[in-house]
Design a protein around this motif. Structure first.
Motif, PDB file in Angstrom:
ATOM      1  N   LEU A 155       0.859  -1.189   0.000  1.00 45.66           N
ATOM      2  CA  LEU A 155       0.000   0.000   0.000  1.00 45.66           C
ATOM      3  C   LEU A 155       0.896   1.240   0.000  1.00 45.66           C
ATOM      4  CD1 LEU A 155      -2.540  -1.215   2.717  1.00 45.66           C
ATOM      5  CD2 LEU A 155      -2.763  -1.369   0.231  1.00 45.66           C
ATOM      6  N   TRP A 156       1.373   1.625  -1.165  1.00 46.53           N
ATOM      7  CA  TRP A 156       2.410   2.646  -1.261  1.00 46.53           C
ATOM      8  C   TRP A 156       1.934   4.024  -0.825  1.00 46.53           C
ATOM      9  CZ3 TRP A 156       7.164   1.130  -1.487  1.00 46.53           C
ATOM     10  CH2 TRP A 156       7.445  -0.134  -2.017  1.00 46.53           C
ATOM     11  N   ARG A 157       0.634   4.256  -0.759  1.00 46.44           N
ATOM     12  CA  ARG A 157       0.145   5.556  -0.312  1.00 46.44           C
ATOM     13  C   ARG A 157      -0.192   5.565   1.176  1.00 46.44           C
ATOM     14  NH1 ARG A 157      -4.506   6.634  -4.614  1.00 46.44           N
ATOM     15  NH2 ARG A 157      -4.808   4.416  -4.172  1.00 46.44           N
ATOM     16  N   SER A 158       0.055   4.457   1.860  1.00 46.68           N
ATOM     17  CA  SER A 158      -0.281   4.371   3.270  1.00 46.68           C
ATOM     18  C   SER A 158       0.812   4.964   4.148  1.00 46.68           C
ATOM     19  CB  SER A 158      -0.485   2.910   3.682  1.00 46.68           C
ATOM     20  OG  SER A 158      -1.625   2.363   3.066  1.00 46.68           O
ATOM     21  N   HIS A 159       0.402   5.575   5.253  1.00 45.42           N
ATOM     22  CA  HIS A 159       1.359   5.955   6.278  1.00 45.42           C
ATOM     23  C   HIS A 159       1.232   4.964   7.423  1.00 45.42           C
ATOM     24  CE1 HIS A 159      -1.890   7.596   8.727  1.00 45.42           C
ATOM     25  NE2 HIS A 159      -2.285   8.299   7.684  1.00 45.42           N
ATOM     26  N   HIS A 160       2.093   5.086   8.426  1.00 41.83           N
ATOM     27  CA  HIS A 160       2.152   4.035   9.432  1.00 41.83           C
ATOM     28  C   HIS A 160       0.848   3.902  10.205  1.00 41.83           C
ATOM     29  CE1 HIS A 160       3.136   7.376  12.186  1.00 41.83           C
ATOM     30  NE2 HIS A 160       2.723   6.570  13.138  1.00 41.83           N
ATOM     31  N   GLY A 161       0.106   4.990  10.377  1.00 45.85           N
ATOM     32  CA  GLY A 161      -1.166   4.897  11.081  1.00 45.85           C
ATOM     33  C   GLY A 161      -2.150   4.003  10.357  1.00 45.85           C
ATOM     34  N   GLU A 162      -2.172   4.099   9.035  1.00 43.28           N
ATOM     35  CA  GLU A 162      -3.066   3.247   8.249  1.00 43.28           C
ATOM     36  C   GLU A 162      -2.628   1.789   8.309  1.00 43.28           C
ATOM     37  OE1 GLU A 162      -4.713   5.846   4.595  1.00 43.28           O
ATOM     38  OE2 GLU A 162      -2.531   5.759   4.749  1.00 43.28           O
ATOM     39  N   LEU A 163      -1.322   1.556   8.342  1.00 44.44           N
ATOM     40  CA  LEU A 163      -0.836   0.182   8.453  1.00 44.44           C
ATOM     41  C   LEU A 163      -1.256  -0.431   9.773  1.00 44.44           C
ATOM     42  CD1 LEU A 163       2.794   0.623   7.040  1.00 44.44           C
ATOM     43  CD2 LEU A 163       0.769  -0.229   5.841  1.00 44.44           C
ATOM     44  N   VAL A 164      -1.158   0.351  10.849  1.00 41.68           N
ATOM     45  CA  VAL A 164      -1.567  -0.143  12.164  1.00 41.68           C
ATOM     46  C   VAL A 164      -3.070  -0.421  12.177  1.00 41.68           C
ATOM     47  CG1 VAL A 164      -1.735   0.401  14.623  1.00 41.68           C
ATOM     48  CG2 VAL A 164       0.333   1.001  13.351  1.00 41.68           C
ATOM     49  N   GLU A 165      -3.839   0.506  11.637  1.00 45.19           N
ATOM     50  CA  GLU A 165      -5.290   0.323  11.605  1.00 45.19           C
ATOM     51  C   GLU A 165      -5.677  -0.918  10.813  1.00 45.19           C
ATOM     52  OE1 GLU A 165      -7.040   3.880  10.120  1.00 45.19           O
ATOM     53  OE2 GLU A 165      -6.264   5.123  11.758  1.00 45.19           O
ATOM     54  N   ALA A 166      -4.995  -1.134   9.685  1.00 46.41           N
ATOM     55  CA  ALA A 166      -5.285  -2.320   8.874  1.00 46.41           C
ATOM     56  C   ALA A 166      -5.002  -3.596   9.650  1.00 46.41           C
ATOM     57  CB  ALA A 166      -4.467  -2.283   7.580  1.00 46.41           C
ATOM     58  N   ALA A 167      -3.870  -3.630  10.337  1.00 46.04           N
ATOM     59  CA  ALA A 167      -3.501  -4.826  11.105  1.00 46.04           C
ATOM     60  C   ALA A 167      -4.477  -5.065  12.252  1.00 46.04           C
ATOM     61  CB  ALA A 167      -2.083  -4.684  11.639  1.00 46.04           C
ATOM     62  N   LEU A 168      -4.928  -4.004  12.897  1.00 43.48           N
ATOM     63  CA  LEU A 168      -5.842  -4.152  14.037  1.00 43.48           C
ATOM     64  C   LEU A 168      -7.261  -4.502  13.615  1.00 43.48           C
ATOM     65  CD1 LEU A 168      -4.649  -1.194  16.292  1.00 43.48           C
ATOM     66  CD2 LEU A 168      -4.282  -3.641  16.671  1.00 43.48           C
ATOM     67  N   SER A 169      -7.555  -4.375  12.326  1.00 43.65           N
ATOM     68  CA  SER A 169      -8.891  -4.712  11.847  1.00 43.65           C
ATOM     69  C   SER A 169      -8.992  -6.151  11.355  1.00 43.65           C
ATOM     70  CB  SER A 169      -9.294  -3.764  10.714  1.00 43.65           C
ATOM     71  OG  SER A 169      -8.531  -4.020   9.531  1.00 43.65           O
ATOM     72  N   ARG A 170      -7.874  -6.881  11.393  1.00 44.14           N
ATOM     73  CA  ARG A 170      -7.849  -8.241  10.878  1.00 44.14           C
ATOM     74  C   ARG A 170      -7.974  -9.255  12.027  1.00 44.14           C
ATOM     75  NH1 ARG A 170      -7.603  -4.932   7.083  1.00 44.14           N
ATOM     76  NH2 ARG A 170      -6.769  -5.453   5.021  1.00 44.14           N
ATOM     77  N   PRO A 171      -8.187 -10.527  11.695  1.00 42.85           N
ATOM     78  CA  PRO A 171      -8.416 -11.532  12.733  1.00 42.85           C
ATOM     79  C   PRO A 171      -7.277 -11.712  13.728  1.00 42.85           C
ATOM     80  CG  PRO A 171      -9.183 -12.348  10.603  1.00 42.85           C
ATOM     81  CD  PRO A 171      -8.461 -11.057  10.334  1.00 42.85           C
ATOM     82  N   HIS A 172      -6.043 -11.352  13.345  1.00 40.88           N
ATOM     83  CA  HIS A 172      -4.917 -11.534  14.256  1.00 40.88           C
ATOM     84  C   HIS A 172      -4.513 -10.237  14.960  1.00 40.88           C
ATOM     85  CE1 HIS A 172      -4.177 -15.737  13.390  1.00 40.88           C
ATOM     86  NE2 HIS A 172      -4.265 -15.480  12.098  1.00 40.88           N
ATOM     87  N   ALA A 173      -5.497  -9.388  15.212  1.00 34.89           N
ATOM     88  CA  ALA A 173      -5.226  -8.128  15.917  1.00 34.89           C
ATOM     89  C   ALA A 173      -4.609  -8.367  17.288  1.00 34.89           C
ATOM     90  CB  ALA A 173      -6.518  -7.331  16.064  1.00 34.89           C
ATOM     91  N   ASP A 174      -4.879  -9.531  17.880  1.00 31.64           N
ATOM     92  CA  ASP A 174      -4.333  -9.841  19.210  1.00 31.64           C
ATOM     93  C   ASP A 174      -2.810  -9.963  19.183  1.00 31.64           C
ATOM     94  OD1 ASP A 174      -4.926 -12.228  17.621  1.00 31.64           O
ATOM     95  OD2 ASP A 174      -4.221 -13.368  19.356  1.00 31.64           O
ATOM     96  N   LEU A 175      -2.231 -10.156  17.985  1.00 32.86           N
ATOM     97  CA  LEU A 175      -0.778 -10.231  17.861  1.00 32.86           C
ATOM     98  C   LEU A 175      -0.156  -8.850  17.648  1.00 32.86           C
ATOM     99  CD1 LEU A 175      -0.373 -13.391  15.589  1.00 32.86           C
ATOM    100  CD2 LEU A 175      -0.264 -13.233  18.085  1.00 32.86           C
ATOM    101  N   VAL A 176      -0.983  -7.852  17.439  1.00 35.13           N
ATOM    102  CA  VAL A 176      -0.504  -6.497  17.180  1.00 35.13           C
ATOM    103  C   VAL A 176      -0.770  -5.574  18.369  1.00 35.13           C
ATOM    104  CG1 VAL A 176      -0.708  -4.504  15.635  1.00 35.13           C
ATOM    105  CG2 VAL A 176      -0.892  -6.826  14.706  1.00 35.13           C
TER     106      VAL A 176
END
Length: 203
Positions: free
Chosen positions: A63-84
């Motif tokens: 996701l070349w237009r993403s900043h780190h906040g969007e990367l974190v949000e994406a990870a926390l919205s997925r099933p393995h958010a407990d690992l993040v």
């Protein structure tokens, strides 16, 4: 290592732990990540307490237009958010978006480390036999000292992890230790923002 000042401090590098775990071999990686996350969370807290910078070097998931906040949000919205969640970056965390396996390839990390006075890198995260290994090699050729806590890195293939740790120790002079045996040294002067937070993501 040359820079703007002393380079006898440490930096904790968290590699590719802000992660959606939506790729081939993720099912092999997640059990190792589950073991690593609690250890890494404690290591991050210790680095904060020692006023040592914590730097998250993370894949951008294409996701070349993403900043780190969007990367974190994406990870926390997925099933393995407990690992993040336990190691998520704080608002003032230092975050480097990487383009390939190595944390140094096409990133400003070398310059940042010189500014921080960090000559010793504590490499953590995933994947041991891929991004951690290649990052250790690039750190070695840049004359950084390397420490790798074996219980704070996660692998896809345990036999390749064992080989990677041996290569880092024998060929790159890395100290392979348990996380509880990691020693942090703060650089002279106040630590900049980013001494708290956590996360990154695999290749």
């Amino acid at each position: 290592m040359s820079g703007s000042g002393e380079t006898d401090g440490s930096a904790l590098i968290v590699i590719d732990m802000v992660n959606t775990y939506e790729y081939e071999d993720a099912e092999l990686l997640t059990p190792a990540a589950e073991r690593v996350v609690p250890v890494l969370a404690r290591l991050i807290d210790r680095a904060r307490d020692a006023e040592v910078p914590v730097i998250y070097a993370n894949d951008n998931f294409g996701l070349w237009r993403s900043h780190h906040g969007e990367l974190v949000e994406a990870a926390l919205s997925r099933p393995h958010a407990d690992l993040v969640e336990p190691i998520r970056p704080a608002d003032d965390s230092l975050f480097v978006v990487k383009t390939r396996h190595s944390i140094f390839y096409d990133t400003p990390l070398s310059y940042l480390l010189r500014q921080l006075g960090a000559g010793t890198l504590v490499l953590t995260g995933q994947v041991t036999e891929q991004c951690v290994l290649y990052s250790a090699l690039d750190a070695h050729i840049r004359h950084f000292e390397i420490t790798v806590p074996r219980d704070a890195v996660a692998s896809i293939h345990p036999h390749l992890e064992a080989a990677a740790l041996e290569m880092m120790e024998c060929n790159m002079g890395a100290r392979i230790v348990e996380a509880e045996d990691v020693t942090f040294r703060s650089a002279p002067g106040p630590a900049p923002g980013g001494t708290r937070g956590g996360a990154g993501g695999p290749p």
